[in-house]
Design a protein around this motif. Structure first.
Motif, PDB file in Angstrom:
ATOM      1  N   ALA A   1       0.767  -1.290   0.009  1.00 46.74           N
ATOM      2  CA  ALA A   1      -0.172  -0.129   0.382  1.00 46.74           C
ATOM      3  C   ALA A   1       0.691   1.591   0.056  1.00 46.74           C
ATOM      4  O   ALA A   1       0.273   2.071  -0.738  1.00 46.74           O
TER       5      ALA A   1
ATOM      6  N   ALA B   1       0.801   4.455  -2.956  1.00 50.58           N
ATOM      7  CA  ALA B   1       0.509   5.362  -2.742  1.00 50.58           C
ATOM      8  C   ALA B   1       1.721   6.366  -3.425  1.00 50.58           C
ATOM      9  O   ALA B   1       1.451   7.758  -3.625  1.00 50.58           O
TER      10      ALA B   1
ATOM     11  N   ALA C   1      -1.897  -3.063   4.070  1.00 47.49           N
ATOM     12  CA  ALA C   1      -3.343  -2.625   4.601  1.00 47.49           C
ATOM     13  C   ALA C   1      -4.319  -3.662   4.276  1.00 47.49           C
ATOM     14  O   ALA C   1      -3.691  -4.281   2.559  1.00 47.49           O
TER      15      ALA C   1
ATOM     16  N   GLY D   1      -7.571  -3.835   2.071  1.00 47.55           N
ATOM     17  CA  GLY D   1      -7.997  -2.854   0.476  1.00 47.55           C
ATOM     18  C   GLY D   1      -8.534  -2.006   1.056  1.00 47.55           C
ATOM     19  O   GLY D   1      -8.834  -1.264   0.420  1.00 47.55           O
TER      20      GLY D   1
ATOM     21  N   GLU E   1      -9.835   0.176   3.601  1.00 49.70           N
ATOM     22  CA  GLU E   1      -8.850   1.212   4.535  1.00 49.70           C
ATOM     23  C   GLU E   1      -8.807   1.940   3.062  1.00 49.70           C
ATOM     24  O   GLU E   1      -8.094   2.758   3.228  1.00 49.70           O
ATOM     25  N   LEU E   2      -7.312   1.111   2.332  1.00 50.07           N
ATOM     26  CA  LEU E   2      -6.656   1.326   1.433  1.00 50.07           C
ATOM     27  C   LEU E   2      -7.570   2.072   0.425  1.00 50.07           C
ATOM     28  O   LEU E   2      -6.760   3.377   0.328  1.00 50.07           O
TER      29      LEU E   2
ATOM     30  N   ARG F   1      -7.503   6.206   0.668  1.00 54.94           N
ATOM     31  CA  ARG F   1      -6.648   6.504   0.724  1.00 54.94           C
ATOM     32  C   ARG F   1      -6.031   6.821  -0.666  1.00 54.94           C
ATOM     33  O   ARG F   1      -5.923   8.253  -1.361  1.00 54.94           O
ATOM     34  N   LEU F   2      -6.213   6.052  -1.672  1.00 54.69           N
ATOM     35  CA  LEU F   2      -6.546   5.578  -2.992  1.00 54.69           C
ATOM     36  C   LEU F   2      -7.553   7.038  -3.526  1.00 54.69           C
ATOM     37  O   LEU F   2      -5.985   7.889  -3.989  1.00 54.69           O
TER      38      LEU F   2
END
Length: 240
Positions: free
Chosen positions: A35, A39, A59, A61, A63-64, A67-68
């Motif tokens: 992750a 980023a 991480a 996905g 939660e990721l 963010r992405l």
């Protein structure tokens, strides 16, 4: 100019399959396995779409994804072994544009990527563009009874109350609105999403329909405007 894809996958065997598939489709790619690396790659820029595994070592996905999504507006296509409808809905709610369950057919993967690039205005070939700019036809709002579909903001409005849709949701509802009161088949809705390269069978339509129903429910009337017609598909019941 060929589209460049960011591949985020920590399983070497699956990554090899992804690389081979996108290379066969004529795409350039860059791969990372964490992750944090994903980023950093997005912050550096230069990508036209992202293929993302949900199970990464540093991480999850779920939660990721937000963010992405906050780092980029390029299409994010989840490629995951989590194939339950709930997983697909949660991924789409968190910012994914599409969801492909593992194992996948390379042809379907490429069709999904090409469709996502077309929807985002990032063609895999710049032929037909002028000075690198692709002309996008202006689309007028669509009315289905008291329901207004506005392409400029991807919104649905009834009696002054509005809700927002993501591009894929809007495309499906627009297709239903154009045939308001008549059933539209799964195959026709898949073609609306993916064009001539649409898969012959996929439950991604069910996922999007569930999301559309949930978003329309708070509008005046409150009932399900999108009805399932067993054996035929779905139809839009226009509010008076």
């Amino acid at each position: 100019m060929t589209a460049r894809l960011l591949l985020v996958e920590d399983d070497p065997a699956l990554l090899a399959v992804l690389k081979a598939a996108v290379a066969y489709g004529g795409f350039a790619s860059h791969s990372v396995s964490t992750a944090a690396a994903a980023a950093l790659a997005l912050q550096a820029g230069g990508f036209d779409a992202l293929l993302l595994d949900l199970g990464l070592p540093d991480a999850d996905g779920d939660e990721l994804l937000p963010r992405l999504r906050s780092l980029t507006n390029i299409p994010i296509i989840v490629v995951s072994g989590r194939a339950a409808e709930r997983d697909k809905i949660e991924a789409l709610d968190r910012g994914a544009d599409d969801f492909i369950a593992k194992p996948f057919l390379p042809g379907e993967l490429l069709a999904r990527v090409r469709a996502a690039l077309r929807r985002s205005g990032r063609p895999d070939s710049m032929q037909g563009a002028v000075n690198g700019i692709v002309a996008v036809p202006v689309e007028e709002p669509i009315w289905a009874g008291a329901m207004k579909l506005d392409p400029s903001g991807l919104t649905v409005t009834i009696d002054g109350h509005s809700v927002s849709l993501v591009p894929s949701e809007y495309r499906l509802l627009r297709r239903l609105a154009r045939d308001c009161g008549s059933p539209v088949s799964r195959a026709e809705l898949l073609e609306e999403l993916y064009g001539e390269e649409a898969p012959s069978e996929s439950n991604i339509v069910d996922v999007y329909i569930s999301r559309i129903r949930a978003k329309l429910r708070p509008l005046p009337g409150g009932e399900d405007f999108v009805a399932n017609i067993r054996g035929l598909g779905w139809k839009l019941r226009a509010p008076a």
